[in-house]
Design an enzyme around this catalytic site. Structure first.
Site, PDB file in Angstrom:
ATOM      1  N   LYS A  96       7.291  -5.988  11.853  1.00  0.00           N
ATOM      2  CA  LYS A  96       7.845  -6.335  13.170  1.00  0.00           C
ATOM      3  C   LYS A  96       6.820  -7.145  13.970  1.00  0.00           C
ATOM      4  O   LYS A  96       7.166  -8.136  14.621  1.00  0.00           O
ATOM      5  CB  LYS A  96       8.247  -5.063  13.931  1.00  0.00           C
ATOM      6  CG  LYS A  96       9.472  -4.384  13.331  1.00  0.00           C
ATOM      7  CD  LYS A  96       9.710  -2.972  13.849  1.00  0.00           C
ATOM      8  CE  LYS A  96      10.850  -2.319  13.060  1.00  0.00           C
ATOM      9  NZ  LYS A  96      11.063  -0.910  13.335  1.00  0.00           N
ATOM     10  N   GLN A 141       9.200   4.002  16.889  1.00  0.00           N
ATOM     11  CA  GLN A 141       9.468   3.989  15.446  1.00  0.00           C
ATOM     12  C   GLN A 141       9.882   5.375  14.949  1.00  0.00           C
ATOM     13  O   GLN A 141       9.274   6.388  15.290  1.00  0.00           O
ATOM     14  CB  GLN A 141       8.200   3.502  14.721  1.00  0.00           C
ATOM     15  CG  GLN A 141       8.346   3.302  13.238  1.00  0.00           C
ATOM     16  CD  GLN A 141       9.293   2.150  12.855  1.00  0.00           C
ATOM     17  OE1 GLN A 141       9.547   1.239  13.642  1.00  0.00           O
ATOM     18  NE2 GLN A 141       9.823   2.205  11.663  1.00  0.00           N
ATOM     19  N   ASP A 163      16.227  -1.457  20.087  1.00  0.00           N
ATOM     20  CA  ASP A 163      16.798  -0.836  18.892  1.00  0.00           C
ATOM     21  C   ASP A 163      18.312  -0.686  19.032  1.00  0.00           C
ATOM     22  O   ASP A 163      19.012  -0.488  18.042  1.00  0.00           O
ATOM     23  CB  ASP A 163      16.208   0.577  18.714  1.00  0.00           C
ATOM     24  CG  ASP A 163      15.172   0.654  17.613  1.00  0.00           C
ATOM     25  OD1 ASP A 163      15.247  -0.141  16.667  1.00  0.00           O
ATOM     26  OD2 ASP A 163      14.290   1.535  17.712  1.00  0.00           O
TER      27      ASP A 163
HETATM   28  N1  GUN Z   1      12.524   3.381  11.219  1.00  0.00           N
HETATM   29  C1  GUN Z   1      13.094   2.697  10.189  1.00  0.00           C
HETATM   30  N2  GUN Z   1      13.868   1.713  10.672  1.00  0.00           N
HETATM   31  C2  GUN Z   1      13.793   1.767  12.022  1.00  0.00           C
HETATM   32  C3  GUN Z   1      14.375   1.009  13.070  1.00  0.00           C
HETATM   33  O1  GUN Z   1      15.140   0.054  12.874  1.00  0.00           O
HETATM   34  N3  GUN Z   1      14.035   1.364  14.332  1.00  0.00           N
HETATM   35  C4  GUN Z   1      13.214   2.404  14.588  1.00  0.00           C
HETATM   36  N4  GUN Z   1      12.954   2.709  15.866  1.00  0.00           N
HETATM   37  N5  GUN Z   1      12.666   3.143  13.640  1.00  0.00           N
HETATM   38  C5  GUN Z   1      12.958   2.821  12.361  1.00  0.00           C
END
Ligand code: GUN
Length: 293
Positions: free
Chosen positions: A53, A97, A120
């Site tokens: 990211k 996350q 998200d």
């Molecule tokens: N953990 C795995 N994929 C994601 C996601 O798209 N967002 C978040 N916040 N945690 C994750």
């Protein structure tokens, strides 16, 4: 029949190029968009996801701040931090996350993030907007990645039988709602661990979105000839002493489907591009609000 393999990396790069233009327009009049990613604990997979990211932010020109909290921190520490970023006018997007260590209420945490900064798309207000059909805001990233990928095939979805395997809050359920929305008009079935006859359900579907998180659970013989297969699964398996990533659908399904997403390189890169898109959207609307006041 050999499938058209959908290149999620190329689709993601195309979207990123359009985001670069939006970011440069924002920068002409304002600061760059700013995403804050909070990671609690030492989950190795989460560290890889967060690094990807951060790299995407860099490619597009989005500022990113990563906050690492120890797994020993309290839920209140995390809640206070979210409160600070909610109030900070220099932050456009906040992402916590998953998974969080035991003792943290993940759903409760999503409710604390300002819905306007919820990149998200997990806040109940943003998830609820999918039901009300207001789709211009912050949609959850994986479901909107699935929709973009389906759109890229050019196949008309109206009236098609779409099966979503998995009913999670953040992937299966919102994807089903998006496919059933007016204008897309698929006929959607959601199945889950208690569903009977998964084989029969798969065999009578035109589109299968596999989001159960179980390696190879959709057997290739269950995949109808000419169907579209979107594989959201990312499962690590050990084979012959080697570790590799596989999806929820057996690889041989590519000899039967008309379109299929690979794992890795399908839904994953597109999901990150959708997160970047949400961050730019959040920055634009925060800037527009500050101009109005
Ligand atoms: N953990 C795995 N994929 C994601 C996601 O798209 N967002 C978040 N916040 N945690 C994750």
């Amino acid at each position: 029949m050999a499938s058209n393999v959908i290149d999620g990396k190329a689709l993601g790069a195309e979207l990123e190029n359009s985001l670069k233009i939006r970011v440069s327009n924002i920068k002409k009049v304002h600061r760059p968009p700013h995403l804050v990613v909070i990671i609690v604990g030492d989950d190795p997979a989460s560290k890889v996801y967060v690094r990807n990211k951060e790299r995407a932010c860099k490619r597009i020109g989005i500022d990113s701040t990563r906050v690492d909290l120890p797994s020993t921190c309290s839920p209140e520490d995390l809640e206070n931090l979210i409160g600070e970023f909610n109030e900070d006018p220099g932050v456009d997007g906040i992402l916590v996350q998953s998974p969080l260590p035991t003792g943290f209420d993940e759903i409760g945490i999503t409710e604390l993030i300002d819905p306007r900064k919820d990149v998200d798309g997990f806040h109940p207000i943003n998830l609820g907007r999918i039901v009300t059909g207001r789709l211009g805001g912050l949609l959850p990233c994986t479901p909107s990645a699935v929709m973009k990928i389906l759109e890229s095939t050019g196949v008309e979805m109206k009236g098609k039988r779409a099966l979503v395997v998995g009913r999670s809050r953040i992937v299966g359920m919102p994807t089903a709602l998006l496919m059933a929305q007016k204008g897309i008009d698929a006929t959607v079935t959601v199945c889950h661990s208690k569903s009977e006859d998964l084989e029969g359900l798969c065999k009578s579907s035109d589109i299968i979105v596999a989001a159960a998180g179980k390696a190879g659970m959709i057997h290739h013989q269950w995949v109808p000839i000419g169907s579209i297969i979107i594989d959201v699964g990312i499962n690590r398996v050990e084979e012959d002493g080697r570790s590799r990533l596989v999806g929820d659908v057996e690889g041989a399904a590519s000899t039967r489907a008309s379109w299929i997403t690979p794992v890795p390189g399908g839904v994953g890169p597109m999901t990150i591009a959708m997160l970047m898109s949400n961050t730019v959207t959040a920055a634009e609307s925060i800037f527009n609000r500050s101009e109005d006041s």
